[in-house]
Design a protein around this motif. Structure first.
Motif, mmCIF file in Angstrom:
data_model
loop_
_atom_site.group_PDB
_atom_site.id
_atom_site.type_symbol
_atom_site.label_atom_id
_atom_site.label_comp_id
_atom_site.label_asym_id
_atom_site.label_seq_id
_atom_site.Cartn_x
_atom_site.Cartn_y
_atom_site.Cartn_z
ATOM 1 N N GLN A 262 -7.813 46.198 -4.871
ATOM 2 C CA GLN A 262 -7.336 47.376 -4.155
ATOM 3 C C GLN A 262 -6.358 48.187 -4.994
ATOM 4 O OE1 GLN A 262 -8.633 48.051 -0.999
ATOM 5 N NE2 GLN A 262 -7.749 50.048 -1.453
ATOM 6 N N SER A 263 -5.507 47.494 -5.767
ATOM 7 C CA SER A 263 -4.563 48.205 -6.636
ATOM 8 C C SER A 263 -5.297 49.029 -7.684
ATOM 9 C CB SER A 263 -3.623 47.204 -7.309
ATOM 10 O OG SER A 263 -2.817 46.542 -6.366
ATOM 11 N N LEU A 264 -6.314 48.438 -8.299
ATOM 12 C CA LEU A 264 -7.088 49.153 -9.320
ATOM 13 C C LEU A 264 -7.849 50.311 -8.697
ATOM 14 C CD1 LEU A 264 -8.441 46.099 -11.344
ATOM 15 C CD2 LEU A 264 -6.693 47.732 -12.080
ATOM 16 N N ARG A 265 -8.385 50.104 -7.511
ATOM 17 C CA ARG A 265 -9.102 51.165 -6.826
ATOM 18 C C ARG A 265 -8.188 52.352 -6.557
ATOM 19 N NH1 ARG A 265 -8.295 53.794 -1.661
ATOM 20 N NH2 ARG A 265 -10.321 54.445 -0.848
ATOM 21 N N ASN A 266 -7.000 52.086 -6.035
ATOM 22 C CA ASN A 266 -6.055 53.167 -5.761
ATOM 23 C C ASN A 266 -5.642 53.879 -7.044
ATOM 24 O OD1 ASN A 266 -6.221 52.368 -3.131
ATOM 25 N ND2 ASN A 266 -4.162 51.516 -3.005
ATOM 26 N N GLU A 267 -5.479 53.102 -8.103
ATOM 27 C CA GLU A 267 -5.069 53.671 -9.390
ATOM 28 C C GLU A 267 -6.101 54.662 -9.905
ATOM 29 O OE1 GLU A 267 -5.211 51.646 -13.604
ATOM 30 O OE2 GLU A 267 -3.425 50.968 -12.527
ATOM 31 N N LEU A 268 -7.385 54.289 -9.834
ATOM 32 C CA LEU A 268 -8.432 55.178 -10.351
ATOM 33 C C LEU A 268 -8.609 56.410 -9.467
ATOM 34 C CD1 LEU A 268 -11.252 52.848 -11.719
ATOM 35 C CD2 LEU A 268 -9.166 53.670 -12.788
ATOM 36 N N ILE A 269 -8.450 56.252 -8.178
ATOM 37 C CA ILE A 269 -8.570 57.417 -7.299
ATOM 38 C C ILE A 269 -7.471 58.425 -7.600
ATOM 39 C CG2 ILE A 269 -8.301 58.162 -4.897
ATOM 40 C CD1 ILE A 269 -9.935 55.789 -4.054
ATOM 41 N N GLU A 270 -6.276 57.938 -7.889
ATOM 42 C CA GLU A 270 -5.187 58.848 -8.235
ATOM 43 C C GLU A 270 -5.450 59.537 -9.575
ATOM 44 O OE1 GLU A 270 -2.535 59.853 -6.547
ATOM 45 O OE2 GLU A 270 -3.279 58.722 -4.823
ATOM 46 N N LEU A 271 -6.105 58.837 -10.493
ATOM 47 C CA LEU A 271 -6.356 59.403 -11.820
ATOM 48 C C LEU A 271 -7.513 60.399 -11.820
ATOM 49 C CD1 LEU A 271 -5.989 56.298 -14.173
ATOM 50 C CD2 LEU A 271 -4.494 58.283 -14.067
ATOM 51 N N TYR A 272 -8.565 60.120 -11.033
ATOM 52 C CA TYR A 272 -9.795 60.926 -11.088
ATOM 53 C C TYR A 272 -10.120 61.511 -9.715
ATOM 54 C CZ TYR A 272 -10.490 58.237 -15.393
ATOM 55 O OH TYR A 272 -10.346 57.639 -16.620
ATOM 56 N N ARG A 273 -9.150 62.058 -9.056
ATOM 57 C CA ARG A 273 -9.356 62.490 -7.687
ATOM 58 C C ARG A 273 -9.830 63.926 -7.566
ATOM 59 N NH1 ARG A 273 -3.732 61.910 -4.814
ATOM 60 N NH2 ARG A 273 -5.001 62.604 -3.061
ATOM 61 N N GLU A 274 -10.105 64.622 -8.695
ATOM 62 C CA GLU A 274 -10.566 66.005 -8.596
ATOM 63 C C GLU A 274 -11.903 66.065 -7.851
ATOM 64 O OE1 GLU A 274 -9.541 65.672 -12.994
ATOM 65 O OE2 GLU A 274 -9.641 64.287 -11.331
ATOM 66 N N GLN A 275 -12.098 67.174 -7.156
ATOM 67 C CA GLN A 275 -13.306 67.336 -6.356
ATOM 68 C C GLN A 275 -14.560 67.291 -7.230
ATOM 69 O OE1 GLN A 275 -13.797 68.055 -3.010
ATOM 70 N NE2 GLN A 275 -11.721 68.233 -2.249
ATOM 71 N N ALA A 276 -14.462 67.835 -8.442
ATOM 72 C CA ALA A 276 -15.658 67.987 -9.278
ATOM 73 C C ALA A 276 -16.064 66.698 -9.983
ATOM 74 C CB ALA A 276 -15.428 69.084 -10.319
ATOM 75 N N VAL A 277 -15.244 65.671 -9.925
ATOM 76 C CA VAL A 277 -15.537 64.444 -10.662
ATOM 77 C C VAL A 277 -16.576 63.626 -9.900
ATOM 78 C CG1 VAL A 277 -14.595 62.250 -11.448
ATOM 79 C CG2 VAL A 277 -13.319 64.361 -11.823
ATOM 80 N N ASP A 278 -17.651 63.268 -10.590
ATOM 81 C CA ASP A 278 -18.667 62.396 -10.027
ATOM 82 C C ASP A 278 -18.239 60.951 -10.279
ATOM 83 O OD1 ASP A 278 -20.864 60.980 -9.254
ATOM 84 O OD2 ASP A 278 -22.287 62.021 -10.541
ATOM 85 N N ALA A 279 -18.191 60.166 -9.217
ATOM 86 C CA ALA A 279 -17.724 58.779 -9.351
ATOM 87 C C ALA A 279 -18.573 57.992 -10.342
ATOM 88 C CB ALA A 279 -17.737 58.093 -7.988
ATOM 89 N N ARG A 280 -19.848 58.371 -10.508
ATOM 90 C CA ARG A 280 -20.704 57.640 -11.444
ATOM 91 C C ARG A 280 -20.213 57.772 -12.878
ATOM 92 N NH1 ARG A 280 -25.592 59.586 -12.094
ATOM 93 N NH2 ARG A 280 -26.449 57.588 -12.773
#
Length: 669
Positions: A337-355
């Motif tokens: 969960q910590s890593l998940r939250n960390e990446l969401i904060e880093l790559y949270r722009e609308q245009a970013v594709d999670a893939r």
């Protein structure tokens, strides 16, 4: 290498109310087909040639014509213009303007007979000349032999280009040797260039580079500073007053007690801080592992949901051997969960594709597994280990302070009881405030330094993982390779079908393909290029004098494996109707109804149900997909059968012979 054009379709096929969905999609900007009117003619020609190689002749014709009109005039351009004009076409569909262009190309080639491209044009002309122009005309074996010899004198790339683009040469007197060459080349090239090891890379998105994780800032405020400074001042003043009273009573004994007490205080403060800091570091490490924080707020629920899916998928995949999956997920819930939250904060722009971040999630999951197996995940941090000498020094200093402190206070109490009591309270209160203040300030400073080191180490590890992934994707196949491999799959299916029905090449009057993505498949394309899919549904129509052989099979494009096969044979008069809808947006739909199976309706569409509004690049890609599919040729065949039945064969031969006579007459000047 070019691909045979007229039988490929990158369109959806749905029976009844079926819906087609996709697991993933990707548009590759690099390696696309971008070209503008301001580009030099050489660039326009090269892009046009690339379109021709993926069997999109409409775009190829337009760009090659523009390049020639702007001065890119040579036999190479003339050769590929001729192929583009003939590729995927019925001879009757050629316009007078196109016939004039072919005539001009052939006259120009006659003046440069030693040029290899001009020889290719002449070979195309000879092949056309040798085709029978009436039903009653009998081919001359000697003339055919001369044409074959002329064709075989060309370089292999020119031979393959001609065979791949001119469907007319797969009929008539050349049918046996052209099909034999075509099938042999398909067998050879189907798995060439490490296809199975590379195809999956085409569907991978361009990864986003790692980003540095900013550590939480130092969280101290003015209150902590006041406690540290005020408590230290109070402790110092009160201690000096106690020392003064004790010194007044007996300076000699007080000097000894004071010396030991001061040394003990210094040692206790230093070693105690080291021990407490180590405990704090262990607590932080355990909190990261076991504590499950609240989900980080996000600006994009879709991105957060996609990240949840990625973490769940890869942590389920990367689990220690002989460990239950649910137990592993429970064991790593906090760090996951910590890593998940960390990446969401880093790559949270609308245009970013999670893939595009999937590579990082995969690395983190494998890294957590590695650290768990090595014991590093649960082990105390290296900087949290306290030497035994430090613990011994702390215990000795505490003992010395416990002994000398009361003796020094007794000396002061005897001299000034009330003052000593007040000073002692000040010492205790000041010490407590100072410890709280300095604890918050110094611990937070060390925490920040530890986070800086950890963040930098994590960033370097992620950069290394990113570099490894980028190097692995460097061998991603080109769009031309994807088109050629798919064309080889089609030809292998034709050959296998001929063997099953024990048909020879001359038994086939015409053949047509429809190709569609399977539900749940991956898809990707280069910019302004046709969609490519990881799994296809292939429909092959073989037209013989006795009827139609229809074969439906699934294709796993990544493994080259054919799935379950369904075969249907019916007479021409069994085709009741072929209803075609040709929408303005390029969408095409076909409903083919048979008498022996009235519910067997086939729907073909250039788009998919529920797709979002198209942008300019998507519209171009949709048009190119339909062009590269050869759908026009397939619809021409099926509509003709539905309208004319078996008589379509006779009428089509008559129409094609008339078109061939026009073409030969024009090319002869």
């Amino acid at each position: 290498m070019s691909a045979e054009p007229q039988d490929r379709t990158f369109t959806n096929v749905a029976d009844g109310n079926a819906r087609v969905g996709f697991q993933a999609q990707e548009v590759h900007i690099e390696g696309g087909y971008h070209v503008s009117d301001d580009d030099p003619p050489e660039r326009q020609f090269e892009v046009g040639l690339r379109y021709l190689e993926i069997s999109a002749p409409t775009e190829a014709r337009e760009l090659i014509r523009k390049a020639i009109a702007r001065g890119y005039q040579n036999s190479r351009a003339d050769f590929y213009l001729a192929l583009a004009l003939l590729s995927g076409r019925t001879l009757q569909s050629l316009t007078d303007q196109e016939l004039a262009q072919l005539a001009h190309v052939r006259r120009s080639a006659a003046q440069r007979s030693e040029d290899p491209w001009a020889r290719g044009i002449n070979a195309v002309g000879s092949l056309l000349d040798s085709l029978p122009q009436t039903t009653a005309e009998t081919p001359d074996p000697a003339a055919i032999g001369v044409v074959v010899k002329e064709f075989e004198s060309l370089t292999p790339p020119l031979q393959e280009s001609i065979l791949n683009h001119l469907e007319v040469f797969l009929a008539g007197p050349h049918q046996d040797w052209t099909w034999q060459r075509t099938f042999a080349a398909a067998r050879r090239d189907r798995t060439a260039k490490d296809r199975v090891e590379r195809v999956w890379k085409f569907f991978q998105p361009k990864p986003i580079p790692p980003r540095e994780v900013p550590p939480p800032p130092i969280r101290t405020d003015a209150a902590d500073f006041l406690r540290a400074s005020g408590g230290s001042a109070l402790f110092l003043v009160a201690s000096l007053w106690v020392v003064y009273c004790a010194w007044s009573h007996s300076w000699l004994r007080s000097a000894g007690y004071l010396t030991v007490a001061l040394g003990a205080v210094v040692v206790v403060a230093r070693t105690g801080f080291i021990i407490k800091l180590a405990q704090h570091r262990r607590w932080v490490a355990r909190q990261r592992l076991t504590f499950t924080p609240q989900r980080a707020p996000t600006q994009s629920d879709r991105f957060a949901s996609a990240m949840d899916s990625l973490f769940d998928r890869y942590f389920r995949r990367y689990l220690p051997q002989d460990m239950a999956r649910e137990a592993w997920l429970a064991e790593t819930a906090g760090i996951r969960q910590s890593l998940r939250n960390e990446l969401i904060e880093l790559y949270r722009e609308q245009a970013v594709d999670a893939r595009r971040v999937a590579w990082l999630v995969r690395f983190l999951a494998s890294d957590v597994k590695r650290r768990w197996l090595s014991g590093e995940l649960k082990a105390d941090p290296e900087n949290s280990r306290v030497p035994s000498s430090t613990r011994a020094a702390f215990g000795t200093a505490v003992f010395a302070l416990v002994v000398t402190g009361p003796l020094l206070l007794w000396q002061a109490f005897v001299e000034a009881p009330i003052t000593t009591v007040i000073a002692t309270v000040g010492v205790v209160a000041g010490a407590r405030l100072a410890v709280r203040g300095w604890h918050a300030t110094l611990f937070e400073h060390h925490r920040y330094q530890d986070d800086l080191v950890r963040v930098w180490q994590d960033y370097e590890d992620r950069c290394s993982a990113y570099d490894r992934w980028v190097r692995k994707l460097e061998s991603k196949p080109t769009d031309e390779e994807m088109a050629h491999w798919l064309d080889c799959d089609r030809k292998i299916l034709v050959q296998d079908t001929l063997r099953h029905y024990r048909l020879s090449a001359q038994d086939v009057i015409a053949h047509a393909f429809i190709e569609a993505p399977m539900p749940g498949c991956k898809r990707a394309r280069v910019s302004r290029g046709p969609w490519r899919y990881s799994r296809y549904k292939l429909l092959l129509f073989l037209l013989t004098k006795d009827g139609v052989r229809q074969v439906t099979v699934t294709l796993d494009f990544e493994t080259t494996g054919f799935g379950d096969q369904q075969r249907l044979t019916y007479q021409y008069n069994s085709v009741v109707a072929a209803h075609v809808v040709d929408a303005r947006n390029g969408e095409k739909k076909l409903s083919l109804t048979l008498t022996n199976n009235p519910r067997d309706e086939l729907t073909i569409t250039g788009e998919w149900p529920g797709m979002p509004e198209l942008g300019d690049d998507d519209r171009i890609a949709s048009q190119v997909s339909l062009d590269a599919s050869g759908l026009e040729r397939t619809l021409h065949v099926l509509e003709g059968i539905a309208a004319e039945g078996k008589e379509w064969i006779t009428h089509e031969n008559r129409r094609e012979h008339a078109g061939l006579r026009r073409l030969v007459a024009a090319m002869e000047g």
